[in-house]
Design a protein around this motif. Structure first.
Motif, PDB file in Angstrom:
ATOM      1  N   ARG A   1      -8.483  -0.998  -2.314  1.00 54.27           N
ATOM      2  CA  ARG A   1      -8.119   0.074  -3.241  1.00 54.27           C
ATOM      3  C   ARG A   1      -6.621   0.085  -3.490  1.00 54.27           C
ATOM      4  O   ARG A   1      -5.877   0.871  -2.931  1.00 54.27           O
TER       5      ARG A   1
ATOM      6  N   HIS B   1      -6.652   3.423  -8.310  1.00 53.01           N
ATOM      7  CA  HIS B   1      -7.849   4.246  -8.374  1.00 53.01           C
ATOM      8  C   HIS B   1      -8.819   3.641  -9.392  1.00 53.01           C
ATOM      9  O   HIS B   1      -8.417   3.185 -10.456  1.00 53.01           O
TER      10      HIS B   1
ATOM     11  N   ASP C   1     -14.024   4.193  -6.044  1.00 50.06           N
ATOM     12  CA  ASP C   1     -13.787   5.436  -5.316  1.00 50.06           C
ATOM     13  C   ASP C   1     -15.107   6.132  -4.974  1.00 50.06           C
ATOM     14  O   ASP C   1     -15.236   6.741  -3.906  1.00 50.06           O
TER      15      ASP C   1
END
Length: 242
Positions: free
Chosen positions: A149, A152, A157
């Motif tokens: 990650r 985003h 997510d």
């Protein structure tokens, strides 16, 4: 029980001042297990993202030019979410944006389509008062690998949040062995009588007592002196010895 872990990315922070959704990611859980039946949409918001938002999600305005509008995917999305429990981190933010998108196409509010909404940020704040409870912080705390990650992304997510949610709500279930039919031999499940074992009693060390007291002090501060553990301990101490 069907649950959908959902996340969005947006052009900015305020749906009320014109910001729009540019990405929606959904991950399905059935009986707390990932099914692989996920949904992922990139959307043309009809406006550019703010510079600060671009730094967060990295989705360029040019990339979104030929993507569908929210109105074009709304039916598919709502059919997929219908009557499920929706799990969102900081639900007020995402639901606010979804409500605005639905309002703009003349549809009822988001809650009218789903069974319920669970906010993992509220859950985490209750479980870890006074600590950072962002998605990254929870991944670190709960041992969820978020090394991929760097920016985003709604689907990534949502996948991470699904793992975080399972860990947040595991409780005593973590001590149980889940045997599916493939785990049995000729339909026979072996059961172990735990009464044959003598389990040692391990007392907490002084250092562990101190760490426990430090946690209780944090809970006292967060709850205004209403920590249930202290109330329970006081009640137990007040009981007459038989």
């Amino acid at each position: 029980m069907r649950q959908i872990v959902l996340d969005t990315e947006t052009t900015g922070l305020s749906a009320e001042t014109g910001d729009r959704i540019i990405e929606i990611g959904c991950v399905e859980l059935v009986s707390r297990k990932l099914t692989g039946n996920n949904k992922h949409f990139y959307l043309n918001p009809g406006r550019d993202s703010h510079e600060d938002a671009l730094k967060v999600h990295g989705i360029s305005n040019e990339f979104l030019r030929d993507k569908p509008k929210f109105a074009q995917v709304a039916d598919e999305l709502l059919d997929y979410l219908q009557d499920a429990e929706i799990i969102i981190h900081n639900a007020a933010f995402d639901v606010g944006f979804l409500n605005k998108e639905l309002e703009l196409i003349g549809r009822p509010a988001f809650r009218s389509f789903v069974g319920s909404i669970t906010d993992t940020l509220a859950m985490a704040k209750e479980m870890y008062p006074g600590k950072r409870n962002s998605l990254d912080a929870l991944c670190d705390r709960l041992g969820v690998d978020n090394s991929g990650r760097t920016l985003h992304g709604a689907l990534l997510d949502a996948e991470l949040l699904a793992d975080v949610y399972i860990n947040l709500t595991r409780g005593q279930d973590a001590l149980l062995i889940d045997l599916s039919p493939s785990d049995t031999v000729a339909g026979i499940t072996t059961q172990v009588d735990l009464r044959q074992f003598t389990l040692p009693v391990l007392l907490a060390s002084d250092q562990e007592h101190e760490a426990h007291e430090a946690v209780l002090q944090q809970l006292d501060k967060a709850s205004g002196g209403k920590t249930l553990w202290r109330l329970f301990s006081a009640a137990e101490a007040a009981k007459p010895v038989a």
